[in-house]
Structure formats: C-alpha cells, structure tokens
Design an enzyme around this catalytic site. Structure first.
Site, PDB file in Angstrom:
ATOM      1  N   ASN A   1     -13.566   0.383  -4.027  1.00  0.00           N
ATOM      2  CA  ASN A   1     -12.502   1.310  -4.372  1.00  0.00           C
ATOM      3  C   ASN A   1     -12.805   1.790  -5.794  1.00  0.00           C
ATOM      4  O   ASN A   1     -13.570   1.167  -6.517  1.00  0.00           O
ATOM      5  CB  ASN A   1     -11.145   0.609  -4.292  1.00  0.00           C
ATOM      6  CG  ASN A   1     -10.009   1.605  -4.329  1.00  0.00           C
ATOM      7  OD1 ASN A   1     -10.205   2.799  -4.111  1.00  0.00           O
ATOM      8  ND2 ASN A   1      -8.813   1.122  -4.631  1.00  0.00           N
TER       9      ASN A   1
ATOM     10  N   ARG B   1     -15.376  -3.938   0.506  1.00  0.00           N
ATOM     11  CA  ARG B   1     -15.313  -2.490   0.407  1.00  0.00           C
ATOM     12  C   ARG B   1     -15.293  -2.137  -1.068  1.00  0.00           C
ATOM     13  O   ARG B   1     -15.072  -3.008  -1.921  1.00  0.00           O
ATOM     14  CB  ARG B   1     -14.062  -1.927   1.100  1.00  0.00           C
ATOM     15  CG  ARG B   1     -12.759  -2.281   0.392  1.00  0.00           C
ATOM     16  CD  ARG B   1     -11.552  -1.697   1.104  1.00  0.00           C
ATOM     17  NE  ARG B   1     -11.447  -0.257   0.940  1.00  0.00           N
ATOM     18  CZ  ARG B   1     -10.647   0.340   0.054  1.00  0.00           C
ATOM     19  NH1 ARG B   1      -9.885  -0.371  -0.764  1.00  0.00           N
ATOM     20  NH2 ARG B   1     -10.589   1.650  -0.028  1.00  0.00           N
TER      21      ARG B   1
ATOM     22  N   HIS C   1       0.814  -1.216   0.000  1.00  0.00           N
ATOM     23  CA  HIS C   1       0.000   0.000   0.000  1.00  0.00           C
ATOM     24  C   HIS C   1       0.852   1.273   0.000  1.00  0.00           C
ATOM     25  O   HIS C   1       0.310   2.380   0.066  1.00  0.00           O
ATOM     26  CB  HIS C   1      -0.938   0.017   1.217  1.00  0.00           C
ATOM     27  CG  HIS C   1      -2.099  -0.927   1.086  1.00  0.00           C
ATOM     28  ND1 HIS C   1      -2.231  -2.053   1.867  1.00  0.00           N
ATOM     29  CD2 HIS C   1      -3.167  -0.925   0.249  1.00  0.00           C
ATOM     30  CE1 HIS C   1      -3.345  -2.687   1.514  1.00  0.00           C
ATOM     31  NE2 HIS C   1      -3.924  -2.037   0.546  1.00  0.00           N
TER      32      HIS C   1
END
Lengths: 361, 316
Positions: A226, A224, A194
């Site tokens: 993105n 999630r 990351h």
C-alpha cells in the site's frame, strides 16, 4: 551478513533520516503499471521479490535501531499506541514466537533464540537485549509479550481476532501509521475499519479480501503493498499528532519538493497465528524521497505517470492535494514517455549521484 | 503452489480400547513440531501401497513446548481407508507425512463460558479445549455421549479434569443435555463435535431454545479437503492437455505442465488468474466472479475452481 545500522538518524525535528544507495535500490516500489487503482493485490508472502525487502518474513534494514528508538519515544509520550484486548493473550504469545523465530532464522548474526522446553532466552544484539523467560507466563517478561516483541521490530502490527465470519481488530502496536488511530479503531470489524477508503468498497475489494483472509492458513502468509506520501521522513503521522505534522504540507515548494516529499510504502503481511487462530497484520513502512526514487530510471518515470494520472478521489484520500502538482512538475523532466516494462524491479544495480540529477531536474 | 508438509515419526502407539488407539508424533528430522491451538487438526497422508489416504484428525493437545503432536483414531468398522491402515499397519518408528496443523474449529476467545457437547470419538478436540480453558481459568462444561461399554475409556481420557464440570451420558438419548441448554448464562458459546446426527440434534435443540447462531459452533472437516473429480484441461493456445487429478488444483496442474498462467493470490480473491472458457462447464469456487459471470460459464478462476465436465477447454 551484518547490517550497517544507522542508530542516530531521526524521524522528527532535524529529520536526519536518509537512505543509503543500497537502501534506495531495495525499496519496495509499489507501481507495476503506469496507472494506479485499488485491487485485491494480495500474493503469497514467500521469500524473494523484486527487491531484497521481500526476502524475509520480517524485513530488518539499516534503519532498524533508529526506528525502535523512535517507537520508544512515541510510546513514552502516548502509551495508547499499544493496545491489546484481554482475550488476545494467546495471540500475543503467537506473535512473540513468530517474530523471534523469524528474526533468529533470518538474521542469526544479530538475533539468537535458545529454547529448552518452555524456558527461552532471547538475545537482540543490535538493541543490547538479553532476557530469559518462561514461554506462556507473561509474569516472566518485563512487558506484555506483544508489546515486548513489537518494540523490537520495524513497522506497525495489529492483531485480528476471527469470529462470526468476520475479523475484529482487537490489538495493535501502532506508532508509524499513515493517519489512522489504533485507539479509535480497536474492536472494529473489517468493513468498519476500512470505512474511510474511497472507491474500493464499490468495487467489492473489501468483500473479496475478507472472504480470502477468513480462509488464510497457518504456514501460508500473504502480502500486499500500500502507499501514500509524507512530507519529511516522519514515521509517526498519526491523527493524535496531526497538529505537529499536518502543517508540514504547506512547506513544500518547487525547490524543496524532491528532498522533502517522500513516497511512503507499506509492505503489509498477514500471518495466520497457530495457537490463537488470530491473524497478525504487519505494516512495515518504508520512506524514500522522490529525489532518490528518480535516481532509479524506471521508478522516476513511472512515479511521474502514476501521480499525474491519479484518480482525484484517491489523490484526496491520500492527502496529496496540496503538493501533487509540484511533485508531478519535479518528476516530469525524468520522464521521456517511453513505454516501460510491467513490474517493480529497479533494473539497475547502481545509482547516479544526486547532484547530476538536480541539474537535470 | 503446494501446501507445506512435515515428516512425523510415530513415537508411541497406545491402544485405548478394541477400536481406539492414541498416536503420538515427533518431527522425523528432530527439532520442534509446528505450534497449534485448541480445535486444530492434522491431515495425515497415508501411503497404503498404491493408495493415498488423506485423513484429518483433531489434535488432542497443543503443548506449549512443541515437543509432540497427539491424535486418537477410531478404527471404523469395515474401513478400507486410513483408520484401518493406521490401526493395522502403523507402528512406533514409522514416518508419516502430514500437513501443517490447521484450525476450522477454533475457540471463541470472547466467550465468558464454554459448553461442549461431544459424541464418541468427537471428544478429541475438546480434550485440547479443556486444557486451554483450565489454564486460562475460563468456566466450561462438557456433556459427553457414548456407548455404555466405552464409558470407562472416555472417563479415563477426561480423568485429568474430573474435578470440573464433566457429564458422561450413556442412555442413548440427548435427554441429559436439555437442562444444560436451558440454563446457560448470557455469553456462553456452544460447541459440538461427533456424528452428524448428534451435532444436528444438538444445534437444532439449541436454536429452538433461542440460542443466537453466532454462539453455536460445530466441527466439520469439509473445508479441510480440497480437490474433487478429476478432469482434463485442454489449453487451446498451447495445444496441451493437462490431466487434473482429484487432489491437485487446476492452476497447480497447468504450472506443473510447464505452462505459465497468470495468478496472484491463489485463493480466488484477486481476479488475476481469470481465463476464458471455450468449452465445458466450470465448477466455480472463487469469490471474484459475480452471479451473472458465474452463470455465463464464460470465465474460470484457475487457482481454486475446477470442472463439472470431463473436459474443460481454456483460452490459454
């Protein structure tokens, strides 16, 4: 329900990829609010959500057959897109078991898994595959188990080994990526891979996300969203192929931006794998032109506000600098400035025809 | 959100010694048991009259065909808990509720060699480990410590691997381990499971000999047990008092009372469920609040945190 596949659409050259109205309405729109900032936006991956894209552990849609074909093409040109370190063999079988079971349960009209002890038969009717093999014995499959099954699924997948209170990206099938390389990242720790993301490190997003993921439980997957933007409906925007797609960013004009520029959303899912204790990370990519997104009233307005007010560091990191102003100008006429409800559901069940919008825009 | 559970039927009960019994379970509704890996445990919810025991037991095998799950239970002397209940009141055909297998003691897959040290019934996870190592061809060694009168019981359990590097010690000391700890090749990982005193001694000795911490692993069911002291959550705005029992989370209890509360990840990471505390002292279990916010006790993350005081007044 039979999914009407579009086997001949393409994600390169003539870019014949397009979303049906139903596919636009099931798009996992990523902006619940008018402003976007990084957060640990993780929620339980349970069936159901703002659109049908969230109804199953692994979503299969009208682009399934064409995407699997595109994956095969990428792998033919560059086999390094699929890489799994040798200690991840248990995780390979975990992945095969999870995807086969999920597909067979979610889409029985298209996939069938038959088991007698460890003797399994897998039927994938959309791709015309039928194989019998021994679970746990890789020599009975035509390909290693992880590659075998992820060639038959939409989206990218990575395998994270958990050790030393960290996650290591020790395997993956990555052919539909937003400018990152499996070959480069393999073996990295959570914070290493990351590394390039701006702002989020300072906000402690990755520290908290890692602590959360180390405790991820089998049977309780999370998800999630993105997002980024891509010029032309191209799935393979890899660093390896940058010379092929990077220059496309210079081809956007105020006339073609609606059709050419696509919002690229990743529905990311994380599953604790039971046999290996590794984590499977699914990165399912959805592409929708901003012209089509603007046919959903609430999405057109919200996308305008998010892009207009986007933090410059994030705008830069996502590679939008060259065309963001054009996109904002294209979307502005759709936005009357009215307050919008929080959330991402489309709140309409049909779409106006494209031509009306062009005249309005 | 409650964790998923499965109903298991007892397919076989096999006495191994006066205090040890093996239990084999199959799904009560037919079909396959959930998959699991070496080191995984099963939490059984044992309903003993009005009492509910939640006990975690290591799975002794992880069959590829998912036909069954097996555990071994020692009846703890003077137990009024789950082990006595299992030994005395559970028989073939009974149906027991269980959580999905979870793993807090996984194998390190990058290890070149595995050294295992168990005490008594602590050998159970290693029965699953050895099966996996044998199948993969990874080198391993097991040192098992037990009482002399139980040597034969454990030797019988380990008999399928008798050709391997197995050592059973019954002299009441850890002396038999010293040589093994001193001469392992680089890349060996050490795992220990058994009484706290044994695990502490093994890990202490290994560290004294210079083993890196990341190569030392010990079984602990600590993280398998959520919950804590019961308390009352007073929801100031709604005017509702919610009793949070020892087993239920605060957010779950608030939701069960019909009150909508903000939340997202339900694991203490995202920050969405933050609520202001008007009175009482929270027991912080989240990863979101920083040290200063924790110390102020002004906020609580309802999804994982609890209360140190009998009453906790929330701005909800």
């Amino acid at each position: 329900m039979n999914i009407p596949f579009k086997p001949n659409e393409t994600f390169r050259d003539d870019y014949s990829y397009a979303n049906s109205d139903a596919a636009v309405l099931r798009f996992p729109f990523p902006f619940p609010d008018d402003n976007y900032m990084y957060s640990v936006n993780i929620e339980p991956h349970v069936p159901g959500g703002p659109t049908p894209a969230f109804d199953n552990p692994f979503d299969v849609d009208e682009h399934y057959v064409a995407e699997c074909r595109e994956r095969a093409k990428v792998l033919e040109q560059d086999p390094s897109r699929c890489k799994v370190l040798p200690h991840m063999m248990a995780a390979e079988w975990d992945t095969l078991e999870l995807i086969m079971e999920s597909f067979a349960t979610s889409y029985p009209e298209h996939f069938t898994l038959t088991r007698e002890g460890i003797n399994w038969t897998w039927e994938n009717r959309p791709l015309g595959i039928r194989d019998s093999f021994t679970f746990g014995d890789a020599s009975t499959l035509p390909l290693p188990p992880f590659e075998y099954i992820t060639r038959q699924a939409q989206g990218d997948f990575t395998l994270q080994d958990q050790r030393e209170d960290n996650l290591f990206i020790d395997g993956g099938m990555v052919t539909t990526q937003a400018d990152w390389s499996m070959d480069f990242n393999v073996g990295m720790t959570f914070h290493q891979w990351h590394g390039p993301v701006p702002l989020a490190h300072e906000k402690g997003v990755f520290d908290r996300a890692l602590k959360f993921l180390l405790r991820l439980q089998y049977g309780a997957p999370v998800r999630r969203l993105n997002w980024t933007m891509t010029v032309n409906p191209r799935l393979d925007t890899s660093p390896e192929n940058y010379p092929q797609w990077g220059p496309d960013r210079t081809t956007v004009t105020p006339e073609n931006v609606g059709r050419k520029l696509h919002l690229r959303v990743e529905l990311q899912s994380l599953f604790r794998l039971p046999r290996s204790n590794a984590i499977l990370f699914g990165i399912r990519c959805y592409l929708c032109s901003i012209e089509d997104l603007a046919r959903v009233e609430i999405w057109g307005k919200r996308l305008h506000r998010v892009l207009r007010d986007l933090n410059p560091d994030i705008a830069d990191y996502k590679g939008t600098t060259r065309y963001r102003e054009m996109a904002v100008a294209y979307l502005a006429p759709f936005d009357d400035g009215a307050a919008l409800p929080t959330g991402t559901a489309p709140r309409q069940s049909t779409l106006p025809p494209r031509s009306t919008l062009t005249s309005r825009g | 959100m409650m964790a998923q559970t499965i109903a298991l039927r007892v397919a076989a009960v096999t006495p191994l010694s006066p205090t040890l019994k093996a239990f084999t379970f199959v799904p009560a509704a037919g079909g396959l048991v959930p998959p699991s890996g070496p080191g995984a445990h099963l939490r059984l919810f044992l309903r003993d009259g009005a009492k509910l025991h939640k006990n975690a037991y290591s799975l002794i095998a992880n069959p590829a065909d998912r036909s069954h799950l097996s555990i071994i239970v020692r009846r703890v002397a003077a137990s009024k808990g789950g082990s006595a209940f299992l030994h005395e009141q559970v028989g073939e055909g009974d149906v027991i509720e269980a959580g999905l297998p979870a793993n807090l003691f996984p194998v390190t897959r990058t290890a070149r060699r595995h050294l295992m040290v168990s005490g008594g019934i602590g050998v159970t996870p290693f029965l699953a480990y050895i099966a996996a190592f044998a199948a993969e061809g990874t080198p391993w060694q097991l040192h098992h410590f037990c009482r002399p009168d139980e040597r034969e019981v454990f030797a019988a359990l380990l008999a399928p691997y008798a050709g391997g590097s197995l050592h059973i010690h019954c002299d009441g000391t850890l002396d038999g381990l010293d040589a093994a700890l001193r001469r392992q090749p680089l890349g060996t990982h050490l795992y220990t499971c058994g009484p706290e005193s044994l695990m502490g001694a093994v890990l202490g000795q290994a560290q004294a000999l210079g083993w890196p911490k990341v190569r030392l692993h010990s079984e602990s069911f600590g993280g398998a047990v959520a919950g804590g002291e019961p308390f009352i959550a007073v929801l100031k705005r709604s005017g509702i008092e919610v009793a949070v029992d020892a087993e239920t989370g605060l957010l779950d209890a608030i939701e069960a009372a019909g009150v909508e509360a903000p939340c997202l990840c339900r694991g203490g990471a995202c920050g969405q469920c933050l609520i202001e505390v008007a009175d009482g002292v929270p027991e912080h279990r989240d990863h979101f609040l920083d040290a200063e916010e924790r110390a102020s006790n002004r906020f609580i993350m309802t999804c994982v945190s609890r209360s140190r005081t009998p009453r906790l007044v929330l701005d909800l």
